[in-house]
Scaffold this motif. Structure first.
Motif, short mmCIF file in Angstrom:
data_model
loop_
_atom_site.label_atom_id
_atom_site.label_comp_id
_atom_site.label_asym_id
_atom_site.label_seq_id
_atom_site.Cartn_x
_atom_site.Cartn_y
_atom_site.Cartn_z
N LEU A 105 -10.93 8.50 -44.96
CA LEU A 105 -11.34 9.76 -44.35
C LEU A 105 -11.32 10.89 -45.38
N SER A 106 -10.37 10.87 -46.30
CA SER A 106 -10.22 11.94 -47.28
C SER A 106 -11.43 12.06 -48.20
N ARG A 107 -12.21 10.99 -48.32
CA ARG A 107 -13.39 11.04 -49.17
C ARG A 107 -14.49 11.93 -48.59
N PHE A 108 -14.32 12.33 -47.35
CA PHE A 108 -15.33 13.16 -46.70
C PHE A 108 -14.88 14.61 -46.55
N ARG A 109 -13.89 15.01 -47.35
CA ARG A 109 -13.37 16.36 -47.24
C ARG A 109 -14.20 17.38 -48.03
N PHE A 110 -15.47 17.03 -48.30
CA PHE A 110 -16.41 18.04 -48.77
C PHE A 110 -16.96 18.83 -47.58
N VAL A 111 -16.65 18.39 -46.38
CA VAL A 111 -16.91 19.14 -45.16
C VAL A 111 -15.62 19.87 -44.80
N PRO A 112 -15.68 21.11 -44.33
CA PRO A 112 -14.45 21.85 -44.02
C PRO A 112 -13.52 21.06 -43.09
N GLN A 113 -12.22 21.14 -43.38
CA GLN A 113 -11.22 20.47 -42.57
C GLN A 113 -11.32 20.88 -41.10
N ALA A 114 -11.74 22.10 -40.84
CA ALA A 114 -11.87 22.57 -39.47
C ALA A 114 -12.91 21.79 -38.68
#
Length: 374
Positions: A105-114
């Motif tokens: 899941l962390s690999r998609f943190r180019f989208v805001p965490q919110a």
């Protein structure tokens, strides 16, 4: 993460280019987005998770008489034999319980965490699926075991199957279809119809996002604002020593209406009230999440957020698990780094001021973070 660097995960696009060209606009199929991808959890471990009362799970079966849905916890005896075709097990929030899923899941943190929600895994036997449907949010579908055939198409005016336990499309007309193998990934924007059917036993990871609805978000924010009021404001009572006798007792007094209006305005006038309410609302732990108590941090250690913790920030505050804190200067920079990277090295922890360091100890005792593994 370098958001300008091309990545195989997005088919050679940089995260910046992907967000500009595809996010909430059009699908993207990426062959071998994750070369060598394997399931983050074994079948037997997944079945064990489905039996827990702190894990959200669903069993979906397509029978001759229609669809059947059963919600967890689901014991192993509640699940059909793996040799039986046509059934699917969905396990939500896998990232909260399985480190490999959290890493995925962390690999998609180019989208805001919110906006980032969780990782769901779909286990299916041959022919299993959940039927044609649309989602109100974006989704990345990563195949991690076996094969799944996806049919995809736009649905301008969704219509639903009457009486089904799932919200299934009755007017789905696919425009294209693909078979995904391990490592392949499909991105779909909101409201694109899709129907995935397993070809043999398979597992698919769904990276899901959340899109808050206006009314529930406003309701939750107002509740946070009310909860944060000073006692002298929240307990102020309406007084009417000059109320005359009335021959229209059903009419709301103008003074009471003014008092109510002023009460709402006082909530909105509280310094930083809206900002804090939003941050607290967005970081509130999910209903099935609770934390195991920890201990204070030893000197000279780094820290990492517990996978269940949600941490964000704005220009003046840091938010974690439904609580807000004012932050400024070097401490604010380091706390924001913790929210962005989910870790602080020992040298960075050592640079925190006394109050910020005390906060980390409180969070460690609450189980919100833990010492960084050496």
């Amino acid at each position: 993460m370098d958001i300008e660097a091309p990545t195989a995960l997005l088919g050679g696009l940089s995260p910046q280019a992907f967000m500009r060209r595809h996010w909430q606009k059009k699908p993207l199929l990426v062959r071998q987005a994750w070369a060598g991808a394997t399931a983050p959890v074994s079948r037997s471990a997944l079945f064990e998770l489905a039996a827990r009362d702190d894990v959200e799970s669903r069993l979906i079966q397509q029978r001759e008489d229609g669809w059947a849905l059963r919600r967890g916890p689901l014991s192993r005896r509640a699940l059909p034999p793996v040799s039986r075709p046509g059934w699917t097990l969905l396990v939500q929030g896998l990232d909260l319980h399985v480190p490999a899923a959290h890493e995925l899941l962390s690999r998609f943190r180019f989208v805001p965490q919110a906006r980032l929600d969780d990782l769901m895994i779909s286990y299916a036997t041959d022919g299993g699926g959940v039927g044609p449907h649309v989602d109100a949010y974006d989704v990345f579908l990563l195949q991690v075991q076996g094969r799944r055939r996806w049919r995809v198409g736009r649905v301008p005016h969704p219509q639903w199957v009457d009486g089904a336990p799932l919200k299934l499309l009755s007017n789905f007309e696919p425009e294209t279809e693909w078979v995904l193998e391990p490592g392949d990934m499909l991105y779909l924007p909101p409201l694109w119809g899709h129907d995935g059917v397993a070809e043999g036993e398979c597992m698919t990871c769904s990276v899901g996002f959340q899109a808050p609805a206006a009314a529930p978000l406003a309701h939750d924010m107002l509740q946070h604002m009310i909860d944060g009021l000073d006692t002298d404001v929240s307990e102020r009572l309406y007084r009417d020593p000059h109320q005359p006798a009335t021959d229209a007792p059903g009419r709301i007094p103008d003074a009471l209406a003014a008092f109510a209006h002023d009460a709402v305005q006082r909530v909105l006038r509280e310094p930083d009230a809206l900002a804090c309410a939003l941050g607290e609302s967005l970081t509130e732990p999910k209903p099935l999440v609770w934390f195991d108590a920890g201990t204070q941090l030893a000197p000279g250690v780094g820290v990492q957020l517990d996978p269940r913790s949600r941490m964000m920030y704005d220009a003046r505050h840091v938010f974690i698990n439904g609580e807000s804190f004012r932050a400024g200067g070097r401490d604010a920079s380091l706390m924001r780094r913790l929210a962005d990277r989910q870790v602080l090295q020992a040298t960075e922890v050592a640079r925190l001021g006394e109050e910020a360091r005390a906060l980390l100890d409180e969070w460690a005792c609450a189980g919100w973070l833990r010492p960084l593994a050496a």
